[in-house]
Design a protein around this motif. Structure first.
Motif, mmCIF file in Angstrom:
data_model
loop_
_atom_site.group_PDB
_atom_site.id
_atom_site.type_symbol
_atom_site.label_atom_id
_atom_site.label_comp_id
_atom_site.label_asym_id
_atom_site.label_seq_id
_atom_site.Cartn_x
_atom_site.Cartn_y
_atom_site.Cartn_z
ATOM 1 N N ALA A 25 31.393 33.151 37.602
ATOM 2 C CA ALA A 25 32.137 33.600 38.263
ATOM 3 C C ALA A 25 33.949 33.803 37.393
ATOM 4 O O ALA A 25 33.602 33.356 36.421
ATOM 5 C CB ALA A 25 33.066 31.891 39.359
ATOM 6 N N CYS A 75 36.735 38.844 41.388
ATOM 7 C CA CYS A 75 35.182 38.828 42.056
ATOM 8 C C CYS A 75 35.094 38.370 43.104
ATOM 9 O O CYS A 75 34.512 36.836 43.072
ATOM 10 C CB CYS A 75 34.858 38.826 41.103
ATOM 11 N N VAL A 76 35.404 38.715 44.353
ATOM 12 C CA VAL A 76 35.312 37.655 45.684
ATOM 13 C C VAL A 76 33.491 38.668 46.774
ATOM 14 O O VAL A 76 33.848 38.423 47.474
ATOM 15 C CB VAL A 76 36.324 37.704 46.388
ATOM 16 N N THR A 77 33.233 39.158 45.728
ATOM 17 C CA THR A 77 32.310 40.325 46.801
ATOM 18 C C THR A 77 31.106 39.258 47.296
ATOM 19 O O THR A 77 30.482 39.034 46.422
ATOM 20 C CB THR A 77 31.674 41.617 46.237
ATOM 21 N N ASP A 78 30.396 40.301 47.810
ATOM 22 C CA ASP A 78 29.061 39.381 48.792
ATOM 23 C C ASP A 78 28.201 39.229 47.992
ATOM 24 O O ASP A 78 26.895 39.021 47.781
ATOM 25 C CB ASP A 78 28.922 39.918 49.696
#
Length: 419
Positions: free
Chosen positions: A344, A348-351
């Motif tokens: 992680a 970066c919090v993208t689906d």
């Protein structure tokens, strides 16, 4: 460059003015992939695929008149500006040398002074040689040069090619308020500067939302859409794990090796670490000390084609890269349908994370060891991870030619480059 440098000719700053009258000036730091040549004078892909494929496609198309400046980042045999040609590129390449200072190996401060001294001298040389040009495509290591060009020539337009957004750059753009940080931020906000950025799972998506989407373009790197994992791997008695990355700080190699040691699966694994860098010696010592020599092997630096041949034979690709979770190895493995375990990243919090096994940044070694054990013992996990890799590739990745053609369309719209 040593293999062909002596075939070029030394040129003065003023002799090159007409040669430099190009529609596009491409400026890169001399690094692996640009600085490494075959003995026969051909340029091969050893380094950044983004830069390599951009230049190769630009050359193949032949519809844009361009020239490459190669700014050396360390000492070489050639200490003068030289123009040369490569066998498999039609454009001219201008080498801008790097000069050493006395006591560089004795005092660290001298090495730092040497670095900034060379940056200044190289930038002056580029500015003087290209004073009749207005369109620049510049790598991420020379952002300061892009800002200087914007200041010195109001007609200049600059595209900076970012390979993601590092933590340092992110902080300059969001938190820090020093003179240097404000100067960097000014370049990002300037209407004549544009940024094409690799979505590497770093802070790139956050920065793309912060700045004008009309001058900040975010793409995944391209892939070879014909690549597929080799068949019959399920018959292998050992599971083959590949770790593909430069062997430098923050790339997660030590955590990965320690995770192999802590897992219960090491006797059933064949681990291949592909890449070269400053930490390679330390990693080999770590493998020796943990008595994992029968399990883990190092290939060193490989050409891109040879690295892909190794990756095709993998059951699993692991990447515990602290700098970004969508590295080149990850998306190339996804294209092949190879299961992926990655790390992680706070930016970066993208689906898109749902396609991979993404480990938390807390207690990385134990989390990675558990993930390896699950992969080795559960066939359903392996099948599901492989399918998810293919889904990610089908939905998000395109060929390198399509990827670079999109980039060249952007350049053409900015610069009106077509001959």
């Amino acid at each position: 460059l040593q293999g062909i440098m002596f075939h070029g000719s030394a040129v003065s700053l003023y002799q090159n003015i007409q040669i430099m009258s190009k529609k596009l000036i491409v400026i890169f730091r001399g690094f692996s992939g640009l600085g490494v040549l075959e003995p026969n004078g051909e340029w091969k892909n050893y380094g950044s695929p983004a830069y390599y494929n951009f230049i190769r496609r630009l050359d193949e198309r032949g519809d844009i008149d361009y020239c490459i400046f190669l700014l050396q980042s360390d000492i070489s045999d050639v200490n003068k500006i030289r123009k040369f040609n490569l066998k498999n590129l039609s454009c001219e390449v201008i080498n801008i040398p790097y000069h050493s200072l006395y006591f560089r190996e004795t005092f660290k401060v001298v090495k730092k002074i040497e670095f900034f001294y060379n940056k200044l001298i190289q930038y002056i040389q580029v500015i003087r040689l290209t004073k009749y040009n207005h369109n620049y495509y510049i790598d991420r290591d020379n952002i300061l040069l892009s800002n200087l060009l914007l200041i010195l020539n109001r007609k200049s337009k600059v595209v900076v090619r970012l390979l993601g957004v590092t933590k340092s750059l992110y902080r300059h753009l969001t938190v820090r308020n020093s003179i240097y940080s404000r100067f960097i931020k000014w370049g990002f906000e300037n209407s004549r500067s544009n940024f094409i950025c690799t979505n590497d799972g770093s802070y790139a998506e956050l920065i793309s939302k912060k700045f004008n989407p009309l001058n900040f373009y975010l793409f995944f790197n391209g892939v070879d859409k014909t690549m597929r994992q080799l068949p019959l791997l399920s018959l292998s008695k050992k599971k083959r794990i590949v770790y593909l990355s430069r062997v430098t700080e923050n790339k997660g190699h030590a955590d990965f090796i320690n995770a192999i040691y802590k897992s219960r699966s090491s006797p059933f694994l064949e681990v291949i670490i592909i890449g070269d860098g400053s930490f390679l010696k330390d990693l080999k010592e770590l493998v020796f000390n943990l008595r994992l020599g029968n399990c883990i092997s190092f290939t060193g630096r490989l050409s891109h084609s040879n690295a892909m041949n190794e990756l095709k034979k993998a059951h699993l690709l692991m990447s515990l890269n602290y700098d970004g979770l969508f590295g080149n190895g990850v998306i190339e493995a996804a294209q092949m349908g190879i299961p992926i375990i990655t790390l992680a990243h706070p930016g970066c919090v993208t689906d898109k994370l749902s396609y991979f096994k993404v480990l938390p940044r807390k207690d990385v070694i134990n989390s990675a060891a558990d993930a390896i054990n699950e992969f080795c013992t559960k066939k359903s996990t392996r099948i599901s991870m492989s399918q998810n890799s293919r889904y990610f590739s089908d939905k998000n990745l395109v060929s390198w030619n399509d990827r670079i053609d999109d980039e060249i369309k952007i350049l053409s719209s900015i610069y009106n480059l077509k001959n």
